[in-house]
Motif scaffolding. Structure first.
Motif, PDB file in Angstrom:
ATOM      1  N   UNK A  34     -23.668   6.411   8.118  1.00 42.36           N
ATOM      2  CA  UNK A  34     -22.305   6.303   7.431  1.00 42.36           C
ATOM      3  C   UNK A  34     -22.851   7.340   6.360  1.00 42.36           C
ATOM      4  N   UNK A  35     -23.871   7.069   5.673  1.00 41.03           N
ATOM      5  CA  UNK A  35     -23.963   7.865   4.250  1.00 41.03           C
ATOM      6  C   UNK A  35     -24.282   9.030   4.519  1.00 41.03           C
TER       7      UNK A  35
ATOM      8  N   UNK B 114     -15.296   6.201  -1.859  1.00 42.70           N
ATOM      9  CA  UNK B 114     -16.028   6.191  -0.869  1.00 42.70           C
ATOM     10  C   UNK B 114     -17.306   6.749  -0.777  1.00 42.70           C
ATOM     11  N   UNK B 118     -20.579   4.235  -0.845  1.00 42.58           N
ATOM     12  CA  UNK B 118     -21.471   4.536   0.283  1.00 42.58           C
ATOM     13  C   UNK B 118     -22.729   4.783   0.190  1.00 42.58           C
ATOM     14  N   UNK B 123     -20.964  -0.521   3.632  1.00 41.65           N
ATOM     15  CA  UNK B 123     -20.190   0.070   4.889  1.00 41.65           C
ATOM     16  C   UNK B 123     -18.818   0.604   4.684  1.00 41.65           C
ATOM     17  N   UNK B 124     -18.159   1.679   5.294  1.00 38.95           N
ATOM     18  CA  UNK B 124     -17.121   2.053   5.142  1.00 38.95           C
ATOM     19  C   UNK B 124     -16.073   1.034   5.317  1.00 38.95           C
ATOM     20  N   UNK B 125     -16.308   0.124   6.438  1.00 37.76           N
ATOM     21  CA  UNK B 125     -15.351  -0.990   6.689  1.00 37.76           C
ATOM     22  C   UNK B 125     -15.403  -1.894   5.458  1.00 37.76           C
TER      23      UNK B 125
END
Lengths: 282, 403
Positions: A34-35, B114, B118, B123-125
């Motif tokens: 994700x990063x 974001x 991150x 985590x994005x969630x």
């Protein structure tokens, strides 16, 4: 190590030690995907913000280069390129060469531009050059559309096997060679700042030693051909042109593809061996 | 239950390059072939440090500049590996050595939340879920879609801390981030950190601010010259630290920098360049030489304290316009009139700051002032009282050095 994954307390144990063995640690890289995504997304966003000419520039660059090369090399020097008209010949090479060269320049600088982050937070360092490389390659998409337009104009199509096999193969091989060199250069730049000045110059010289402008068969000394084939981009460009029915020399192709694989191995392992100390010297 | 952090025998060696730069150039490397390499000196930033931290503990890490605090935090956060020793960590760990890592000026507040979340390992969630809380905490909801470059520096810091405060790790490592923002926001941050420990999470906190350390931490670890000097309850450790400090020290050596673009070359207070200063005529004369690397709004804030309580303070913006400085080296002279003080020991803290924004450099809990021939009755003017302290009158003169 993906220690953040598990939230129950006693089950995880992370050991911090002096670095010992070499490991790619792909699991960790996956954990931080994700990063990687956010990094790439940030750079793409920033790149085209507040530049009115942003995308137009991406189109203009190859158009101007192709025109100049066509006028000077195609017309004036009458370089013969067989099945492909000269503008298509040059563009097919530039398409890959520009992506390669932009990647190396931006990945090479990436560790320095991200030094403040490296010094403050831990994550797999490979994310930085890889994401820089990906962002730099984005222009290739636009240039690729332009290339398709030119194919239509010249009424030339790749063979079916060329489209399904050669195109992905060329792209994959480019990724392999570029990843290796990008990682290597980015790690070297942390230690030796000179690299930043050497890279653009070396790329400029290499453009003329690559098959972008002329077919390598024009080089009359066979020995020299082998040396030029050490360029990992040689095989990439030749495979791509092969999809239009241009002949390939299997010895030269093997040399070039081998060189790409070797660069990948050297580049990535050099990066992994030195990454622990980036924060100390960046 | 096993401790959540077991630090055993950690040492860290740095190589000092006497030619100045930590990185090399090819030229140096080539020259080195022809020359012996005596110029590289080894330096131990940490030497055999061992201690463990129990689950739910809040540990203050104390020590002077150069004691190895930051290096320890960097090793714990895996930014740099130890030279010897090992650390066993039995929980998820997040570290905040800086707020706003990865912030980009061209991106909006929303996008930066974001990105920064991150980078800090969320985590994005997780960010999605806590997004509203983060925005709420930072108080920037109106500007969420404005590029960060249009934020004031205070707003940027609030946003940055808000993201960091919502990390959900079991161990949280914090380095001096409270040094930012206004008093109101600092209180909010301290409350948030108390929440962290209240939830049974583990906190490691480095600060020079002793009252804050006392408020937040239960135990303490004192580092000195890379070694573990003391470990125990926070009060004990702070006592040892204060005694440790009695010895004379140059003020300039004790300055802690928060931002790189100023450098304090000299501080002399009433003729003393060391941390013990004598006042005997209600006058405080501070002479300091400051180098500005770029154009800077600058002021010097001086706080006078008695046993952690603020007594009086001076800030030159109260009397003047905000002073702006072009790059260069300046001699600054401050003449400050002190209120009628009783004789005794006081403490003086210097804050080299950007007005209404953040600190460049701070000398805190270092300078001791002996007021002699003081007044028996003090007449602090209540009309000037603000934040419980007296605002002092004074004047400042500046002189740019021509190099």
């Amino acid at each position: 190590m993906p220690e953040e994954q598990v939230h129950s307390s006693e089950s995880i144990e992370l050991k911090i030690e002096p670095p010992r063995r070499f490991s790619l640690n792909l699991a960790e890289l996956w954990f931080y995907r994700e990063l990687f995504y956010f990094y790439t997304w940030r750079d793409i966003k920033v790149r085209y913000k507040q530049t009115m000419l942003g995308l137009l520039w991406v189109v203009l660059q190859p158009v101007i280069t192709v025109t100049i090369f066509t006028v000077f090399f195609g017309r004036t020097l009458q370089i013969s390129t067989g099945l492909l008209p000269y503008p298509l010949f040059v563009f097919s090479g530039l398409l890959f060469w520009n992506a390669f060269s932009a990647s190396l320049v931006s990945a090479g600088n990436s560790m320095i531009t991200n030094a403040p982050i490296i010094k403050k937070i831990y994550f797999p360092r490979l994310i930085i050059p890889l994401s820089a490389m990906l962002v730099a390659m984005l222009d290739m998409l636009v240039a690729g559309l332009l290339f398709l337009g030119m194919l239509l104009y010249y009424q030339i199509a790749p063979t079916l096997s060329g489209l399904l096999l050669y195109w992905p193969a060329a792209f994959l091989l480019m990724l392999v060679g570029t990843t290796g060199l990008s990682c290597w250069l980015s790690a070297l730049t942390v230690k030796y700042r000179d690299v930043r000045y050497v890279v653009p110059f070396a790329l400029q010289v290499m453009l003329f030693l690559s098959p972008v402008i002329y077919p390598i068969s024009m080089v009359s000394y066979p020995g020299l051909q082998y040396v030029l084939a050490l360029n990992p981009m040689y095989a990439v460009i030749e495979i791509f042109r092969g999809s239009f029915g241009l002949a390939m020399d299997s010895t030269l192709m093997t040399i070039s593809a081998g060189s790409a694989l070797l660069l990948f191995a050297i580049g990535v392992s050099y990066f992994k061996r030195t990454e622990n100390y980036f924060a100390d010297i960046a | 239950m096993k401790p959540i952090l077991e630090i055993s025998g950690i040492s860290k060696q740095f190589k000092l390059f006497h030619r100045g730069l930590p990185y090399l150039s090819m030229r140096d490397k080539i020259i080195d072939i022809f020359r012996s390499r005596e110029e590289v000196e080894q330096f131990w930033a940490l030497r055999d440090v061992s201690f463990s931290v129990n689950r739910g503990d809040s540990v203050g890490i104390i020590g002077r500049n150069g004691a190895g605090k930051s290096t320890l935090l960097k090793i714990l956060s895996r930014i740099t590996p130890p030279t010897t020793g090992s650390i066993i960590c039995r929980g998820t760990l997040a570290s905040l050595l800086e707020v706003g890592t990865g912030f980009h000026q061209e991106l909006s507040g929303r996008e930066n939340i974001y990105m920064n979340g991150s980078i800090l390992g969320m985590k994005k969630t997780e960010i999605d879920r806590r997004f509203d809380e983060i925005v709420d905490f930072s108080g920037t909801e109106k500007f969420l879609d404005t590029p960060l470059k249009h934020y004031s520096s205070g707003m940027q810091l609030r946003l940055a801390f808000a993201v960091a405060a919502h990390l959900e790790s079991e161990i949280l490592i914090i380095d001096e981030v409270l040094a930012v923002g206004d008093a109101e926001f600092q209180k909010k941050c301290i409350r948030k950190m108390e929440d962290v420990t209240g939830q049974g999470r583990t906190l490691l906190f480095v600060s020079h601010n002793l009252p804050t350390l006392k408020a937040i931490c239960r135990t303490g670890v004192l580092l000195g010259e890379g070694k573990l000097v003391a470990q125990g309850s926070i009060d004990e450790v702070i006592d040892i630290y204060s005694q440790f400090h009695r010895s004379q020290e140059l003020i300039t050596n004790s300055i802690h920098y928060y931002q790189p673009h100023i450098k304090v070359h000299e501080v002399v207070i009433n003729g003393s360049a060391t941390n013990s200063v004598i006042v005997d005529n209600d006058r405080l004369h501070i002479r300091t030489t400051v180098e500005f690397m770029k154009r800077t709004n600058f002021e010097l804030d001086v706080h006078f304290k008695k046993q952690e309580l603020p007594v009086a303070s001076y800030a030159n913006f109260v009397n003047h316009e905000v002073e702006q400085f072009e790059p260069g080296i300046y001699d600054l002279n401050y003449e400050i009139r002190l209120p009628a003080l009783r004789s005794g020991k006081y403490r003086l803290d210097l804050f080299f700051t950007e007005p209404f924004a953040s600190w460049f450099a701070v000398s805190e809990n270092i300078i001791e002032v002996d007021v002699i021939n003081g007044h028996h009755h003090t007449f602090l003017n209540n009309a000037n009282l603000k934040w419980g302290t007296t605002l002092l009158e004074g004047s400042m003169s500046r002189h740019k050095r021509t190099s």
